[in-house]
Design a protein around this motif. Structure first.
Motif, PDB file in Angstrom:
ATOM      1  N   LEU A   1      -3.636  -2.923 -14.168  1.00 65.66           N
ATOM      2  CA  LEU A   1      -4.683  -2.600 -13.197  1.00 65.66           C
ATOM      3  C   LEU A   1      -4.657  -3.566 -12.019  1.00 65.66           C
ATOM      4  CD1 LEU A   1      -7.575  -1.942 -15.738  1.00 65.66           C
ATOM      5  CD2 LEU A   1      -6.051  -0.299 -14.684  1.00 65.66           C
TER       6      LEU A   1
ATOM      7  N   GLY B   1      -3.250   6.140 -12.156  1.00 66.62           N
ATOM      8  CA  GLY B   1      -2.505   6.574 -10.987  1.00 66.62           C
ATOM      9  C   GLY B   1      -3.442   7.017  -9.873  1.00 66.62           C
TER      10      GLY B   1
ATOM     11  N   THR C   1       3.868   5.654  -5.495  1.00 64.17           N
ATOM     12  CA  THR C   1       3.731   5.703  -6.946  1.00 64.17           C
ATOM     13  C   THR C   1       2.807   6.821  -7.370  1.00 64.17           C
ATOM     14  OG1 THR C   1       3.720   3.337  -6.855  1.00 64.17           O
ATOM     15  CG2 THR C   1       3.059   4.339  -8.926  1.00 64.17           C
ATOM     16  N   ALA C   2       1.639   6.822  -6.739  1.00 64.69           N
ATOM     17  CA  ALA C   2       0.614   7.757  -7.172  1.00 64.69           C
ATOM     18  C   ALA C   2       1.052   9.185  -6.899  1.00 64.69           C
ATOM     19  CB  ALA C   2      -0.680   7.445  -6.444  1.00 64.69           C
TER      20      ALA C   2
ATOM     21  N   VAL D   1      -3.785  -3.428  -9.166  1.00 61.69           N
ATOM     22  CA  VAL D   1      -4.195  -2.904  -7.868  1.00 61.69           C
ATOM     23  C   VAL D   1      -5.651  -3.256  -7.560  1.00 61.69           C
ATOM     24  CG1 VAL D   1      -4.827  -0.671  -8.841  1.00 61.69           C
ATOM     25  CG2 VAL D   1      -4.191  -0.826  -6.455  1.00 61.69           C
TER      26      VAL D   1
ATOM     27  N   CYS E   1     -14.204   5.377  -7.555  1.00 60.28           N
ATOM     28  CA  CYS E   1     -12.993   6.147  -7.267  1.00 60.28           C
ATOM     29  C   CYS E   1     -13.121   7.609  -7.681  1.00 60.28           C
ATOM     30  CB  CYS E   1     -11.789   5.551  -7.986  1.00 60.28           C
ATOM     31  SG  CYS E   1     -11.438   3.885  -7.446  1.00 60.28           S
TER      32      CYS E   1
ATOM     33  N   VAL F   1       2.288   1.791  -3.333  1.00 60.87           N
ATOM     34  CA  VAL F   1       1.344   2.303  -4.327  1.00 60.87           C
ATOM     35  C   VAL F   1       1.093   3.785  -4.101  1.00 60.87           C
ATOM     36  CG1 VAL F   1      -1.023   2.177  -5.117  1.00 60.87           C
ATOM     37  CG2 VAL F   1       0.264   0.089  -4.763  1.00 60.87           C
TER      38      VAL F   1
ATOM     39  N   ALA G   1      -4.988   2.939  -2.364  1.00 59.73           N
ATOM     40  CA  ALA G   1      -3.955   2.950  -1.326  1.00 59.73           C
ATOM     41  C   ALA G   1      -4.474   3.658  -0.089  1.00 59.73           C
ATOM     42  CB  ALA G   1      -2.708   3.646  -1.847  1.00 59.73           C
TER      43      ALA G   1
ATOM     44  N   GLU H   1      -4.981   4.014  -8.215  1.00 64.34           N
ATOM     45  CA  GLU H   1      -4.022   3.401  -7.290  1.00 64.34           C
ATOM     46  C   GLU H   1      -3.957   4.197  -5.995  1.00 64.34           C
ATOM     47  OE1 GLU H   1      -0.563   3.265  -9.749  1.00 64.34           O
ATOM     48  OE2 GLU H   1      -1.011   1.260 -10.502  1.00 64.34           O
TER      49      GLU H   1
ATOM     50  N   ASP I   1       0.819  -1.207   0.000  1.00 65.14           N
ATOM     51  CA  ASP I   1       0.000   0.000   0.000  1.00 65.14           C
ATOM     52  C   ASP I   1       0.853   1.258   0.000  1.00 65.14           C
ATOM     53  OD1 ASP I   1      -2.845  -1.137   1.953  1.00 65.14           O
ATOM     54  OD2 ASP I   1      -2.136  -1.551  -0.073  1.00 65.14           O
TER      55      ASP I   1
END
Lengths: 658, 494
Positions: free
Chosen positions: A288, A217, A8-9, A290, A211, A5, A224, A220, A2
């Motif tokens: 995808l 991104g 990353t985002a 995630v 979401c 991720v 997260a 994710e 988590d």
């Protein structure tokens, strides 16, 4: 996971924030070169073969070189290219943006590399075809669509390119559209894919609704922050998205289009069915991934499914597809169909590996992705090799009508042999390592599927050795096989070029690189890459070796020196079922076609009588009748007019002065 | 007194007289040149009237005549229409064997009437200017003396116009009897008492009947199809553009200048009239085979759309009326210019005569198509934006009176019907088979110029409507709208 991720985002958002032209914007060039070349061919080179070849091969090779530059500069870094606004709708805000990271750059190299070699091979293979320039143009269009899938940074854009791949594969499979079988095959591929795509679209809508963004991104990041953000639809959304992969990557029950798609020219099969289109589904699942790491959750009406995870379903569907296809491949006689079912089987493997990867202690789908990369190389090699064989034998495709090609086509034999060894998982060859990664994942995640995977590996070795023994050894069984000779350089060198990675790609630490992409804390198991499997998980590696040896010895025992397949006599009914692909086409025809016909009849009735009759004709009839009736008022007689005028005054007076 | 305000009108009348006199001395062949001269002089008058001739707003003749934004907007409109109609007449001369110069002169006199109508602030001036228009049209409509349909058109217009005038003058007499004045402003000052006076209301109603005749609103529309069909094309064009616009400017002045309070009581009447006019025109146009008759019904339907803006009784509605008229002007004149260009080669007005026009003259066919598409209200043509403005005004009104939603539905039905009959013509041009042995159709330079001006207007105003819209909005600034609709109206609508 988590935290990683989230990292990353955050990075992704940062990269979008400070825009300006940078080196990463080269990715736009990678994407658009093939499209520009396709358009250039359409406008300027519809007749000029040299120009068409130059344009299209040049474009794809340039894309490859630029991909290489991007890979060399950025390696596994996560970077977003400058996006531009596309649909600035409230709540959707789909941009056109490209995303680069370890996964996408590797995929870029695979797609553009295989596409370049396939195109070069095609210059020889399609030499006598009247649609030469159209062929190259369509290939470029296809590459463009595929690169779009690879680079897209949001689901809407991904879906657009997903559909573009559908269209361009339709054009390629139906390239010889004058053949009815090719026409049927491209329709079948397109329609089957559409079924999957519909689910994919619903999945995208669910994810977007949950979401609030379609940016990968951003998704994710949202997950997260809160793994339960997808709510009760988490598993459903995962499975709907997987439906897209089911169509493109030909998973049961949507697998039926892939074998028929062999109706296209063989280079097309090599491109679509090895490195690109069918890989798109697996790639998308990894991209995808995630979505498959979230806890299982179902809406109230589907509560009986309990804690069933989307990833579990995926791994079982993959495993079943792999088994089914391997069984069918054992009793096929058409060289391309054997390879097609082998592709199906390997795709099942990859999908299974992605599903199993979600069940690991640290979820990681890299085994599937790794196998995708190695498979792209050796399956493209095998398809092109098969193309060379077919070309040499005057378009004969039945392996029992070949034989003894080893001496006549030494280069083809050698490269085909490398491809086969890679596919069957001979140690030192690429396939051994990627399959081992899958075995290790399966062993850790689901022992039942591990057993299944080993059995399938055994069958794979068996049918591939059968193919090689029957085709290349023994003596020529027909005249066309007897007169075969080695193919020209334009076809030979791409084979050699593909044989190199088929052998050596696993000598690079590619598996670790991909695993590291999905898991920042991943560290290599150390030791020499070549012996890595034995250090990492010795049990899995030994089972792989065992499957390989069992398959080879069985194939030699059954087929060495035979001029006829002995299995139908021994297996009887089972053999016939395998040869007839377990009657899936017939079953679908018996179920789907009547249902479809009935639905069509109802729709037709509704359209003809309710919409057309009452709706359209009723309304037009009333309007027309009213028009004609009112026209009677216009008698042309001035007495009538004056009378009506005066009557009108009276009516208005009554209304106004009441 | 400020007589200089009417300089434009005086110049136009002098020009008309000049044309009549000049005709005595020139040779018959050079009569088209006279048309050119008249058109260019009108152009000069237009250019001057925009600024130099009448720089200041004001009123004259005891408040009978006003020059304000609304008047200026329509004066520009009428002058431009006059120029294009004269150019059109030059193109149409093959069908007018005698009296070409008289046709020019009569057009100019009708134009003068329209100019006066734009400034009328008194029931008497209104009546006189309308009579000036109507009487000249009696002659213009029957100008092709040798053609029976033309004579018939003239006679029908004469008799029905006479009846309408009779109603109107009777109404004016009643108004004068009850209000003791005929001036709009003075009537407006005492409308509170007058609103309850049945004699005044009857008079006002009869005046509206006369105006309803001019704009061809139901139930006073009966003359339109026959007269449109029979009259010479330039006369029809001027009738449908100029005469209709004159009717609307007077309608706006009476309803929102003289009696805004009473108007708000009559909203339902206006709505019903608008709805029936739209439906009647659209439905009757469906089975038509004659193109000019089709345009007659189309003109009725368009009167209905314009009435939507009037019925909305708001500044948005009135400015939408002005804008729509501006767009309608270019669209209709483009269509009639094409008809005039065709007049030398095609000898009837049936839709089937247009078969294969797409191949015989791509330019004319394209121009006609653009005109029809604009009439049908399809973007990016001006017709779309005009209808959009009108419907926006209707929607705005619907917030106060939900009955307007019905009106909106009717308008949409009318638009859908209109798609059918307009595209029928386009289908004939492009998909119909040209009759055997026909040749290409030449388009003369003046027709080409007139067409290009119209098409530029249609496209430019559709794409960049802002300028004209601001102009229209400024023009209606002087009108008064009753601030709140009487609640009784809303309930009565249900």
């Amino acid at each position: 996971m988590d935290a990683h991720v989230a990292h990353t985002a955050v990075e992704a958002v940062k990269a979008v924030g400070d825009s300006g032209t940078k080196l990463q914007d080269l990715a736009w060039a990678v994407l658009f070169f093939p499209l520009v070349c396709a358009l250039g061919t359409l406008l300027f080179a519809r007749k000029d073969r040299m120009l068409a070849v130059g344009f299209n091969i040049g474009g794809v090779v340039l894309s490859f070189l630029l991909s290489f530059v991007l890979f060399a500069v950025y390696g596994g870094q996560r970077i977003d290219c400058t996006p531009f606004q596309w649909l600035p709708l409230e709540g959707l805000n789909a941009t056109m943006g490209l995303h680069l990271d370890g996964l996408t750059t590797v995929m870029l190299l695979v797609v553009t590399g295989v596409a370049s070699l396939v195109m070069i091979f095609s210059t020889g293979y399609m030499k006598d075809d009247p649609g030469y320039c159209r062929f190259f143009m369509t290939l470029s269009l296809f590459v463009f669509s595929m690169l779009g899938i690879v680079l897209a940074d949001n689901l809407v854009m991904l879906f657009v390119f997903w559909e573009l791949v559908g269209v361009s594969s339709y054009l390629l499979i139906g390239f010889w559209h004058e053949k009815p079988s090719a026409g049927d095959a491209c329709k079948k591929a397109f329609l089957t894919n559409r079924i999957g795509d519909f689910g994919f679209m619903l999945g995208i809508l669910l994810v977007w609704a949950a979401c609030g963004t379609v940016n990968i991104g951003g998704i994710e990041l949202a997950i997260a922050k809160d793994p339960h953000v997808l709510g009760a639809t988490a598993s459903l959304a995962g499975l709907l998205i997987f439906m897209g992969a089911m169509g493109k990557s030909a998973q049961f029950p949507l697998h039926i289009w892939l074998p028929d798609a062999m109706e296209g020219p063989t280079p097309v099969s090599a491109l679509i069915h090895a490195a690109t289109m069918v890989a798109a589904g697996v790639y998308m699942l990894c991209r995808l991934f995630v979505l498959y790491t979230v806890p299982a959750a179902w809406p109230a009406s589907l509560d009986f499914l309990g804690g069933l995870n989307a990833a579990t379903v995926i791994s079982w569907i993959g495993g079943f597809t792999a088994l089914l296809a391997a069984l069918i491949a054992i009793q096929q006689n058409d060289i391309k169909r054997i390879l097609a079912y082998s592709t199906l089987s390997q795709l099942g493997y990859m999908v299974m590996a992605v599903g199993l990867g979600a069940g690991l202690a640290t979820p990681n789908p890299s085994a599937g992705m790794y196998h995708l990369v190695t498979h792209a190389a050796f399956k493209a090699l095998l398809f092109l090799g098969a193309g060379a064989v077919i070309h040499a034998c005057h378009h004969e495709q039945d392996i029992w009508k070949m034989g003894g090609l080893r001496e006549k086509m030494p280069w083809t034999f050698a490269t085909f042999g490398v491809g086969t060894l890679a596919l069957v998982g001979c140690p030192l060859f690429a396939g051994f390592y990627s399959k081992d990664a899958i075995f290790a994942t399966a062993l850790e995640s689901n022992p039942v599927l591990f057993g299944l995977a080993v059995a399938i590996a055994c069958m794979t070795t068996f049918y591939m050795c059968r193919l090689v023994i029957v085709t290349f050894f023994g003596s020529a069984r027909t005249e066309s096989a007897d007169h075969a000779h080695e193919v020209a350089g334009s076809m030979k060198w791409p084979l050699v070029a593909l044989a190199v990675p088929s052998l050596m790609i696993a000598w690079l630490p590619l598996g670790d690189f991909l695993a590291g992409h999905f898991d920042a804390h991943y560290h290599s198991h150390g030791g020499d890459v070549l012996f890595g499997p034995f250090n990492h998980n010795a049990l899995a590696a030994f089972f792989g070796l065992f499957a390989f040896m069992l398959g080879v010895s069985a194939a030699f025992a059954v087929y060495w020196g035979r001029s006829k397949d002995p299995l139908p006599a021994k297996l009887g009914q089972l053999s016939r079922a395998m040869r007839n692909k377990f009657y899936f086409d017939e079953i679908y025809e018996a179920i789907v076609v009547p249902v479809h016909d009935a639905a069509a009849a109802v729709a037709d009735w509704l359209d003809r009588w309710v919409i057309g009759g009452l709706g359209v004709r009723g309304v037009t009839g009333v309007a027309d009748f009213a028009g004609r009736a009112l026209r009677l008022v216009q008698t042309g007689s001035i007495q009538t007019y004056t009378f009506l005028f005066a009557a009108g005054v009276v009516v208005v007076a009554l209304l106004a002065l009441k | 007194m400020n007589h200089s305000l009417i300089t434009t009108e005086i110049l136009v009348i002098l020009l008309g007289l000049g044309v009549l006199l000049a005709d005595l001395w020139i040779r018959p062949e050079s009569r088209p040149a006279l048309g050119w001269l008249a058109a260019s002089l009108l152009g000069c008058i237009l250019a001057l009237s925009l600024g130099a001739l009448t720089p200041h707003d004001g009123s004259a003749f005891g408040g009978m005549y006003v020059l304000d934004g609304l008047a200026r907007y329509f004066k520009g409109f009428f002058l431009l229409a006059g120029i294009l109609v004269i150019l059109m007449t030059v193109e149409f001369r093959h069908r007018l064997p005698v009296g070409l110069s008289e046709f020019f002169a009569l057009t100019l006199f009708a134009l003068a009437g329209m100019l006066f109508a734009a400034s009328a602030n008194d029931f008497i001036l209104m009546f006189v200017s309308l009579e000036l228009i109507t009487v000249t049209f009696f002659v213009l409509n029957s100008f092709q003396r040798a053609r029976l349909p033309s004579l018939e058109a003239g006679v029908k217009y004469l008799i029905l116009g006479g009846v309408a005038s009779a109603f109107m003058i009777f109404g004016i007499a009643l108004i004068f009897g009850s209000a003791n004045t005929t001036n709009f402003s003075l009537v407006a000052a005492q409308q509170a008492q007058l609103a309850a006076n049945p004699v005044f209301l009857t008079g006002l109603m009869l005046v509206l009947v006369g105006l309803g005749f001019k704009i061809a609103a139901f139930p006073f529309h009966l003359w339109a199809p026959d007269v449109y069909q029979g009259s010479p094309a330039p006369a029809t064009a001027f009738l449908s553009v100029g005469s209709k616009a004159a009717g609307f400017v007077l309608l706006l002045r009476v309803l929102f200048g003289a009696v805004p309070q009473i108007t708000s009581q009559w909203q339902v009447l206006l709505m019903v009239t608008a709805a029936i006019t739209i439906l009647y025109g659209s439905l009757c146009a469906l089975p038509q085979r004659n193109f000019k008759r089709l345009l007659g019904y189309s003109s009725i339907a368009n009167a209905g759309y314009l009435l939507l803006g009037v019925a909305a009784e708001s500044r948005t509605g009135s400015s939408a009326v002005l804008y729509y008229l501006g767009g309608y002007f270019f669209t209709v004149l483009a269509i009639f210019t094409v008809l005039c260009s065709l007049s030398s080669t095609i000898d009837n007005d049936e839709i089937s005569a247009l078969n294969g026009l797409g191949r015989r003259s791509p330019f004319l066919a394209a121009a006609l198509s653009i005109g029809l598409v604009s009439l049908a209200g399809i973007p990016p043509m001006v017709g779309f934006f005009g209808k959009f403005q009108l419907l926006a005004a209707v929607l705005e009104a619907a917030r106060l009176a939900p009955a307007f939603y019905v009106l909106l539905g009717v308008a949409v039905v009318g638009v859908v019907l209109s798609l059918y009959y307009y595209f029928n013509v386009i289908r004939a041009m492009y998909w119909g088979d040209a009759p055997a042995g026909v040749s290409l159709i030449e388009v003369s330079a003046p027709a080409r110029i007139a067409l290009l001006v119209c098409l530029a207007g249609v496209l430019y105003l559709g794409i960049a409507p802002g300028g004209l819209l601001r102009l229209a909005d400024g023009a209606v600034a002087g009108l008064k709208f009753s601030p709140a609709h009487a609640p009784s109206v809303v309930t009565a609508a249900h």
